[in-house]
Design an enzyme around this catalytic site. Structure first.
Site, PDB file in Angstrom:
ATOM      1  N   SER A  70       0.812  -1.211   0.000  1.00 55.90           N
ATOM      2  CA  SER A  70       0.000   0.000   0.000  1.00 55.90           C
ATOM      3  C   SER A  70       0.851   1.268   0.000  1.00 55.90           C
ATOM      4  O   SER A  70       1.589   1.529  -0.925  1.00 55.90           O
ATOM      5  CB  SER A  70      -0.958  -0.041   1.188  1.00 55.90           C
ATOM      6  OG  SER A  70      -1.881   1.014   1.152  1.00 55.90           O
ATOM      7  N   ASP A 277      -2.980   6.398  -3.109  1.00 50.67           N
ATOM      8  CA  ASP A 277      -1.830   5.784  -2.461  1.00 50.67           C
ATOM      9  C   ASP A 277      -1.261   4.709  -3.385  1.00 50.67           C
ATOM     10  O   ASP A 277      -1.717   4.540  -4.520  1.00 50.67           O
ATOM     11  CB  ASP A 277      -2.186   5.226  -1.079  1.00 50.67           C
ATOM     12  CG  ASP A 277      -3.114   4.025  -1.151  1.00 50.67           C
ATOM     13  OD1 ASP A 277      -3.851   3.891  -2.155  1.00 50.67           O
ATOM     14  OD2 ASP A 277      -3.119   3.206  -0.210  1.00 50.67           O
ATOM     15  N   ASP A 279      -1.354   1.476  -3.785  1.00 48.23           N
ATOM     16  CA  ASP A 279      -2.164   0.411  -4.385  1.00 48.23           C
ATOM     17  C   ASP A 279      -3.572   0.878  -4.738  1.00 48.23           C
ATOM     18  O   ASP A 279      -4.435   0.083  -5.083  1.00 48.23           O
ATOM     19  CB  ASP A 279      -2.215  -0.813  -3.481  1.00 48.23           C
ATOM     20  CG  ASP A 279      -2.948  -0.571  -2.164  1.00 48.23           C
ATOM     21  OD1 ASP A 279      -3.009   0.607  -1.726  1.00 48.23           O
ATOM     22  OD2 ASP A 279      -3.446  -1.542  -1.566  1.00 48.23           O
ATOM     23  N   GLU A 373     -12.059   5.903   6.651  1.00 50.56           N
ATOM     24  CA  GLU A 373     -11.029   6.336   7.580  1.00 50.56           C
ATOM     25  C   GLU A 373     -10.572   7.718   7.133  1.00 50.56           C
ATOM     26  O   GLU A 373     -10.666   8.068   5.948  1.00 50.56           O
ATOM     27  CB  GLU A 373      -9.855   5.357   7.582  1.00 50.56           C
ATOM     28  CG  GLU A 373     -10.216   3.998   8.152  1.00 50.56           C
ATOM     29  CD  GLU A 373      -9.025   3.065   8.232  1.00 50.56           C
ATOM     30  OE1 GLU A 373      -8.673   2.667   9.358  1.00 50.56           O
ATOM     31  OE2 GLU A 373      -8.457   2.732   7.186  1.00 50.56           O
ATOM     32  N   ASN A 375      -7.783   8.722   6.577  1.00 46.88           N
ATOM     33  CA  ASN A 375      -6.696   8.625   5.598  1.00 46.88           C
ATOM     34  C   ASN A 375      -7.187   8.500   4.162  1.00 46.88           C
ATOM     35  O   ASN A 375      -6.375   8.477   3.222  1.00 46.88           O
ATOM     36  CB  ASN A 375      -5.763   7.465   5.944  1.00 46.88           C
ATOM     37  CG  ASN A 375      -6.466   6.106   5.926  1.00 46.88           C
ATOM     38  OD1 ASN A 375      -7.425   5.881   5.202  1.00 46.88           O
ATOM     39  ND2 ASN A 375      -5.980   5.184   6.744  1.00 46.88           N
ATOM     40  N   THR A 505       0.757  -2.207  12.350  1.00 44.84           N
ATOM     41  CA  THR A 505       1.698  -2.643  11.323  1.00 44.84           C
ATOM     42  C   THR A 505       3.169  -2.465  11.693  1.00 44.84           C
ATOM     43  O   THR A 505       4.028  -3.024  11.032  1.00 44.84           O
ATOM     44  CB  THR A 505       1.448  -1.877  10.008  1.00 44.84           C
ATOM     45  OG1 THR A 505       1.534  -0.463  10.255  1.00 44.84           O
ATOM     46  CG2 THR A 505       0.071  -2.200   9.455  1.00 44.84           C
ATOM     47  N   ARG A 510       0.911   5.223  17.989  1.00 48.22           N
ATOM     48  CA  ARG A 510       0.442   6.374  17.213  1.00 48.22           C
ATOM     49  C   ARG A 510      -0.330   7.321  18.127  1.00 48.22           C
ATOM     50  O   ARG A 510      -1.201   6.889  18.894  1.00 48.22           O
ATOM     51  CB  ARG A 510      -0.440   5.914  16.053  1.00 48.22           C
ATOM     52  CG  ARG A 510       0.301   4.987  15.084  1.00 48.22           C
ATOM     53  CD  ARG A 510      -0.508   4.712  13.821  1.00 48.22           C
ATOM     54  NE  ARG A 510       0.156   3.737  12.969  1.00 48.22           N
ATOM     55  CZ  ARG A 510       1.126   4.017  12.114  1.00 48.22           C
ATOM     56  NH1 ARG A 510       1.576   5.255  11.989  1.00 48.22           N
ATOM     57  NH2 ARG A 510       1.670   3.062  11.368  1.00 48.22           N
TER      58      ARG A 510
END
Length: 544
Positions: A70, A277, A279, A373, A375, A505, A510
């Site tokens: 990604s 992004d 992908d 999301e 993002n 990940t 975060r």
């Protein structure tokens, strides 16, 4: 059956020697496995095995494997399994994926999993069907071969589809198992979403769009989609992979976090820009105003745009729906977007843990479930009850022009949207169709509500699992005392909000913070990061 299975296991053992497991602990997380590419050959081989087993357990339904990392750097790669309806792998099978990836004896582990599944003789005789695709990373070709080797060793039937966007593979898997959803091919994907787009926009001429392809797979696929749009949408694709590096200083994740336009574009005030992004499952819009100020329209803005449009069409259509329209967000959603949805649009909002699988599942609670999301990863789910009611309503005699148009627009919107997963290409077409109908430019859309200033940070820690959370990851449970420290810091900031959560990940925590001003949001994020560092075992330099 014994002789058949014994032969398969012997074959698996023999071919696994080509893919020795490194000394590394693998975890199937929110995005599947995602690591440095050189660590992944053994994982890919074993996921080929698991995909065949998953297919057999589901009566030979086709399972997808997408090889991608990604928005990660080009040296990374990863793999995730796609279930028959194009959704993420069932949660119960994630543990099998992790067990198989980490086992020192792949055959023993595979036997244990099959015994736990209690497959019958007829299920063992079922063909294991898989399809595999990859993004444009240089490591993808060898890794896809490892997947194919695993599937072949376990007696599976496989089809390597080559280079696709992640959403295209999700779409194709859905169509193979559910032919009424569409034609199971890349061309079938383009035909479905472009035809619906042209119908919804009445082939109107739209404003030009400048696309940042993140030097990834979305760039060439956008060019292919453009051929199906009959000049209704003029696009100019930048960062197409011909020279720049994948995701480096470009792409949706960079634009979202850096709060500025990507490199590789000649950015001009007043023009319309889109970033994918690597992908092409995330999308954000942005523009610069006449004073040179950057404006981001992220997943929250897209979510509220979709929800507002769908609410308008649902009201005009008078469809009889029990569960109605709803929006699903995560803790990263800007507080202003949540208030706008609930207080202005009067649309129910649910909050879930970070991760597409959580949003997707919750969106199924609504007849029309919008999830994004912040993002830029998101889509809309339409229930079978909605589809049935839409079909019934279209057959009603003496429909008013307004109601018939609303029903047709809902049907077109449903066909543009890729229900299986967030899809930068189809989401972009939906945004453009709405802006076209409403005669909005980006500033008009942006004015719906103003985002609260926010900041995200990462804190490197020895073990991210020391952080545990509750309330859809908005509150920490451990380490003890961290949440009270966060609460005290938030209380000092006007319109303050902050939370800390372990990454799914990588070994970081975060931190997200909002405030009345950018300065206060930045200060709050830094202060909370410091507390995380102190109480959760930070490594390296303390955040500054």
């Amino acid at each position: 059956m014994e002789s058949l299975t014994q032969k398969l296991f012997e074959n698996v053992s023999e071919k696994s020697s080509k893919y020795p497991k490194p000394e590394f602990k693998f975890t199937y997380g929110t995005a599947g496995f995602r690591l440095k590419a050189e660590l992944l050959p053994s994982v890919m081989y074993r996921m080929g095995l698991l995909a065949v087993l998953r297919s057999r357990a589901l009566g030979s339904k086709t399972i997808g494997l997408m090889i991608t990392a990604s928005h990660n750097p080009v040296q990374d790669n990863g793999v995730k399994l796609i279930d028959p309806m194009g959704e993420m792998l069932e949660a119960d099978w994630e543990k099998y994926a992790t067990q198989l990836a980490n086992s020192d004896d792949v055959v023993k582990c595979l036997k244990e999993i099959t015994q736990h599944l209690m497959l019958t003789s007829s299920e063992w005789n079922d063909v294991g069907n898989i399809v595999v695709a990859r993004d444009t990373r240089p490591s993808g070709n060898d890794l896809s071969q490892a997947v194919v080797d695993g599937a072949d060793a376990f007696g599976g039937k496989f089809n390597d589809l080559g280079i696709l966007t992640t959403p295209q593979l999700h779409f194709i898997v859905r169509c193979i198992n559910d032919p009424k959803y569409g034609s199971a091919s890349e061309d079938g994907y383009y035909h479905k979403i472009s035809s619906a787009f042209l119908k919804l926009t009445k082939s109107s001429s739209l404003s030009p769009v400048n696309i940042d392809g993140a030097n990834g797979v979305g760039a060439p696929k956008m060019s292919e989609l453009g051929k199906h749009l009959k000049n209704a949408l003029q696009v100019c694709v930048f960062n197409d992979g011909s020279s720049g590096e994948l995701n480096k200083n470009c792409g949706a994740d960079f634009v979202k976090i850096a709060q500025k336009g990507p490199e590789g574009l000649d950015i001009k005030a007043g023009c319309r820009y889109v970033s994918f992004d690597g992908d092409a499952d995330r999308i954000v819009y942005f523009y610069y105003d006449s004073s040179g100020r950057f404006h981001l329209l992220d997943g929250d803005k897209i979510s509220t745009l979709f929800a507002s449009y769908l609410k308008e069409k649902l009201e005009a259509s008078s469809l009889n729906l029990d569960r109605g329209l709803g929006v699903v967000q995560t803790a990263y959603a800007n507080g202003s977007s949540t208030s706008y949805l609930r207080d202005i649009l009067k649309i129910p909002v649910a909050c879930v843990k970070t991760g597409v699988k959580h949003l997707h599942k919750k969106a199924q609670d609504f007849d029309v479930g919008v999830y994004f999301e912040a993002n830029g990863h998101g889509t809309v789910l339409f229930s079978e009850a909605f589809k049935s009611e839409l079909s019934r309503a279209k057959q009603e005699p003496h429909l008013s022009t307004e109601k018939r148009e609303a029903l047709e627009d809902l049907e077109s919107a449903m066909n543009i949207i890729n229900e299986t997963v967030g899809d930068a290409l189809s989401d972009m077409l939906m945004v453009e169709a709405i802006l076209c109908e409403w005669k909005w430019d980006l500033p008009s859309w942006d004015k719906c509500y103003g985002d609260l200033p926010n900041r995200q940070r990462k804190v490197r820690v020895k073990d991210r699992t020391v952080i545990t959370t509750t309330d859809a990851e908005r509150k920490t449970v451990s380490p003890e005392g961290l949440q009270s420290e966060i609460d005290a810091l938030v209380a000092k900031v006007g319109k303050g909000r902050s939370f800390a959560r372990p990454s799914g990940t990588e070994d970081v925590v975060r931190v997200y913070a909002e405030g009345e001003t950018q300065e206060s949001a930045d200060s709050l994020a830094l202060a909370v990061s410091g507390k995380v560092y102190d109480l959760a075992g930070g490594v390296g330099d303390r955040p500054t």
